[in-house]
Design an enzyme around this catalytic site. Structure first.
Site, mmCIF file in Angstrom:
data_model
loop_
_atom_site.group_PDB
_atom_site.id
_atom_site.type_symbol
_atom_site.label_atom_id
_atom_site.label_comp_id
_atom_site.label_asym_id
_atom_site.label_seq_id
_atom_site.Cartn_x
_atom_site.Cartn_y
_atom_site.Cartn_z
ATOM 1 N N LYS A 107 0.865 -1.191 0.000
ATOM 2 C CA LYS A 107 0.000 0.000 0.000
ATOM 3 C C LYS A 107 0.893 1.228 0.000
ATOM 4 O O LYS A 107 2.027 1.182 0.494
ATOM 5 C CB LYS A 107 -0.892 0.017 1.250
ATOM 6 C CG LYS A 107 -2.172 0.789 1.054
ATOM 7 C CD LYS A 107 -3.161 -0.038 0.259
ATOM 8 C CE LYS A 107 -4.518 0.526 0.151
ATOM 9 N NZ LYS A 107 -5.466 -0.452 -0.412
ATOM 10 N N GLY A 219 -20.811 5.944 2.557
ATOM 11 C CA GLY A 219 -19.921 6.289 1.460
ATOM 12 C C GLY A 219 -20.749 6.501 0.215
ATOM 13 O O GLY A 219 -21.856 5.965 0.078
ATOM 14 N N ASN A 222 -16.506 5.409 -5.197
ATOM 15 C CA ASN A 222 -16.479 4.345 -6.206
ATOM 16 C C ASN A 222 -17.118 3.045 -5.723
ATOM 17 O O ASN A 222 -17.971 2.473 -6.402
ATOM 18 C CB ASN A 222 -15.016 4.110 -6.638
ATOM 19 C CG ASN A 222 -14.890 2.924 -7.565
ATOM 20 O OD1 ASN A 222 -14.638 1.808 -7.122
ATOM 21 N ND2 ASN A 222 -15.102 3.140 -8.838
HETATM 22 P P1 NAD Z 1 -13.754 7.157 -2.648
HETATM 23 O O1 NAD Z 1 -12.725 8.175 -2.311
HETATM 24 O O2 NAD Z 1 -14.227 7.022 -4.057
HETATM 25 O O3 NAD Z 1 -15.060 7.367 -1.743
HETATM 26 C C1 NAD Z 1 -15.026 7.471 -0.353
HETATM 27 C C2 NAD Z 1 -16.416 7.902 0.073
HETATM 28 O O4 NAD Z 1 -16.483 7.898 1.496
HETATM 29 C C3 NAD Z 1 -16.801 9.295 -0.384
HETATM 30 O O5 NAD Z 1 -18.149 9.316 -0.772
HETATM 31 C C4 NAD Z 1 -16.633 10.124 0.898
HETATM 32 O O6 NAD Z 1 -17.466 11.274 0.905
HETATM 33 C C5 NAD Z 1 -17.071 9.096 1.934
HETATM 34 N N1 NAD Z 1 -16.642 9.412 3.278
HETATM 35 C C6 NAD Z 1 -15.409 9.769 3.703
HETATM 36 N N2 NAD Z 1 -15.416 9.954 5.033
HETATM 37 C C7 NAD Z 1 -16.677 9.689 5.447
HETATM 38 C C8 NAD Z 1 -17.320 9.683 6.705
HETATM 39 N N3 NAD Z 1 -16.662 9.988 7.810
HETATM 40 N N4 NAD Z 1 -18.636 9.357 6.751
HETATM 41 C C9 NAD Z 1 -19.326 9.054 5.641
HETATM 42 N N5 NAD Z 1 -18.760 9.025 4.417
HETATM 43 C C10 NAD Z 1 -17.461 9.341 4.331
HETATM 44 O O7 NAD Z 1 -13.172 5.778 -2.091
HETATM 45 P P2 NAD Z 1 -13.523 4.320 -2.554
HETATM 46 O O8 NAD Z 1 -12.581 3.933 -3.631
HETATM 47 O O9 NAD Z 1 -14.966 4.184 -2.770
HETATM 48 O O10 NAD Z 1 -13.064 3.516 -1.247
HETATM 49 C C11 NAD Z 1 -13.904 3.400 -0.115
HETATM 50 C C12 NAD Z 1 -13.325 2.338 0.813
HETATM 51 O O11 NAD Z 1 -13.210 1.113 0.095
HETATM 52 C C13 NAD Z 1 -11.921 2.607 1.362
HETATM 53 O O12 NAD Z 1 -11.818 2.003 2.638
HETATM 54 C C14 NAD Z 1 -11.013 1.864 0.376
HETATM 55 O O13 NAD Z 1 -9.765 1.539 0.947
HETATM 56 C C15 NAD Z 1 -11.867 0.650 0.118
HETATM 57 N N6 NAD Z 1 -11.578 -0.070 -1.132
HETATM 58 C C16 NAD Z 1 -11.644 0.548 -2.339
HETATM 59 C C17 NAD Z 1 -11.402 -0.178 -3.498
HETATM 60 C C18 NAD Z 1 -11.541 0.423 -4.869
HETATM 61 O O14 NAD Z 1 -11.338 -0.307 -5.857
HETATM 62 N N7 NAD Z 1 -11.910 1.684 -5.003
HETATM 63 C C19 NAD Z 1 -11.042 -1.534 -3.413
HETATM 64 C C20 NAD Z 1 -11.001 -2.137 -2.156
HETATM 65 C C21 NAD Z 1 -11.272 -1.394 -1.032
#
Ligand code: NAD
Length: 428
Positions: A107, A219, A222
């Site tokens: 990471k 959230g 994505n």
């Molecule tokens: P992103 O940046 O696209 O979205 C994050 C979302 O969380 C946003 O809508 C943001 O407004 C919201 N958010 C942030 N803090 C918040 C809070 N305190 N309360 C409510 N909402 C809040 O990120 P993502 O890619 O969707 O990733 C989200 C999670 O999934 C992370 O933990 C990431 O590590 C994990 N993840 C992502 C992927 C991927 O392919 N994108 C893969 C595996 C795991």
């Protein structure tokens, strides 16, 4: 006395120790697997648009490459810490192992807030990050990908810098690239769809009909978006989502009892997954306090925002209607909340299984880059479904057989696979 700050790496180590005991792992293997193998800490100087130089802190952590090159995203976040990166690198090792792809765990991150940076400044950070670790990452060592607040354009700048340094075209050095530039079709929706493939299998096991079921998601980024999309296609209404509001500097929940429509959601958010309050109002969505998402009377909860969001302070508020918790985010649930969830008898799909669709599709992207031949979207999603479903079934069969919590069963499979790889290599 002040409350001790949440430390995700301590949590990752606690989870590891708990399962290492169950597996009876020897001390050497424990010592080797509970801490990352390698860490790079560095500074990235950037000449900002105003002419001044600002120095950003960057990291890359490689937890394990016993089963293949390390693999994991790069996060841009103002509150990034080395212990968060360590925890996430560790979870990547278990994630690639649980879906049985030939990769390890890594990471990276940069302490910065891309919402406050111009595109040019972000490009400089990306290129600076690669310059610092160009000898330590790449297709045969460690393959980065997008994560929180990074996306395809960032990956492409990083690839371009890496190729300039090494000379040649090396698209397999990074994944999550735009389609047409080495990216895979299906990658954008892979994590969210993968979450839903596991929800579908869990629903079958507990006899929940997804047609007519309800969900609440934390959230709106994505993972949340594409979870909602496929749930909607399967007939499940997502009645609440929550997201960070960068104007008010706090999160909100938005609720729509008829179910939030995917297309409306996509038309109401910015690229950081922030819902516009004005558009939400125009859609007829109620704005509620941040924590309201977890208190909804729904069948399925999907924490898909960040770590430590389901904890001792709010797990008690989960309604009796909830049958499945699908962890879209990494590390959303603390060990204290795990105990409460277990007592409530809720079916938990643990993070590193539930959200493994992203890394699985990233692996497909690498395979396609190496072949220089790209599959169509249906082919990618078909293979993704196969991998996610078989990983889910293996974990849930072990959970039933050993009468253990789903998180423990997933850990038992992963840790055993990585420990075996270390032993076969003669490392432990
Ligand atoms: P992103 O940046 O696209 O979205 C994050 C979302 O969380 C946003 O809508 C943001 O407004 C919201 N958010 C942030 N803090 C918040 C809070 N305190 N309360 C409510 N909402 C809040 O990120 P993502 O890619 O969707 O990733 C989200 C999670 O999934 C992370 O933990 C990431 O590590 C994990 N993840 C992502 C992927 C991927 O392919 N994108 C893969 C595996 C795991």
């Amino acid at each position: 006395m002040a409350e001790k700050a949440f430390n995700p790496f301590e949590m990752a180590q606690r989870q590891f120790d708990h399962v290492a005991d169950k597996l009876g792992l020897d001390q050497g293997t424990r010592d080797f697997l509970r801490t990352p193998c390698r860490e790079y800490h560095f500074l990235i100087p950037v000449r900002m648009d105003d002419g001044n130089v600002k120095v950003f802190r960057g990291f890359r952590v490689q937890h394990s490459d016993a089963r293949g090159p390390a693999k994991g995203g790069i996060r841009f976040h103002p509150h990034e810490t080395i212990d968060t990166v360590r925890a996430l690198a560790t979870w990547m090792t278990w994630k690639t192992a649980v879906v049985d792809i030939p990769l390890g765990g890594g990471k990276g991150g940069v302490i910065c807030d891309p919402r406050e940076l111009s595109d040019r400044e972000q490009e400089k950070i990306c290129r600076g990050w690669v310059r610092q670790v160009a000898r330590n990452v790449g297709p045969i060592q460690d393959v980065p990908a997008p994560d929180v607040m990074t996306h395809g354009q960032h990956m492409l700048w990083m690839m371009d810098e890496y190729e300039a340094i090494h000379g040649g075209r090396l698209p397999g050095m990074i994944t999550g690239k735009p389609v047409g530039m080495g990216g895979s079709l299906g990658r954008t929706e892979a994590t969210g769809y993968g979450v839903v493939y596991t929800i579908r299998e869990a629903a079958k096991e507990i006899g929940l009909d997804l047609k007519g079921a309800t969900a609440a998601i934390q959230g709106a980024g994505n993972v949340a978006q594409y979870t909602l999309d496929l749930l909607q296609q399967l007939g499940t209404r997502t009645i609440a989502i929550s997201c960070w509001d960068n104007t008010d500097k706090k999160p909100y929940t938005y609720r729509c009892k008829e179910g939030i429509d995917f297309k409306k959601l996509m038309a109401s958010i910015d690229k950081f997954g922030t819902v516009s309050p004005a558009k939400a109002k125009a859609n007829g969505w109620e704005q509620l306090e941040a924590g309201a998402w977890i208190e909804q009377e729904v069948d399925i909860l999907v924490p898909a925002a960040q770590e430590n969001e389901v904890n001792a302070g709010n797990a008690d508020k989960i309604k009796a209607t909830v049958k499945i918790i699908a962890e879209g985010a990494n590390g959303p649930t603390t060990p204290e909340a795990d105990e409460i969830i277990q007592k409530k008898g809720i079916f938990l799909i643990p993070d590193f299984l539930c959200n493994a669709g992203g890394v699985t599709c990233s692996y497909f992207e690498q395979v396609q880059c190496n072949m220089n031949y790209f599959w169509d979207r249906d082919e990618v999603l078909r293979r993704l479904d196969l991998k996610m479903t078989s990983a889910f079934k293996a974990v849930s069969a072990l959970a039933r057989e050993k009468k253990v919590y789903m998180r423990d069963a997933a850990y038992m499979i992963s840790i055993q696979r990585v420990a075996d790889a270390c032993r076969l290599r003669g490392w432990v």
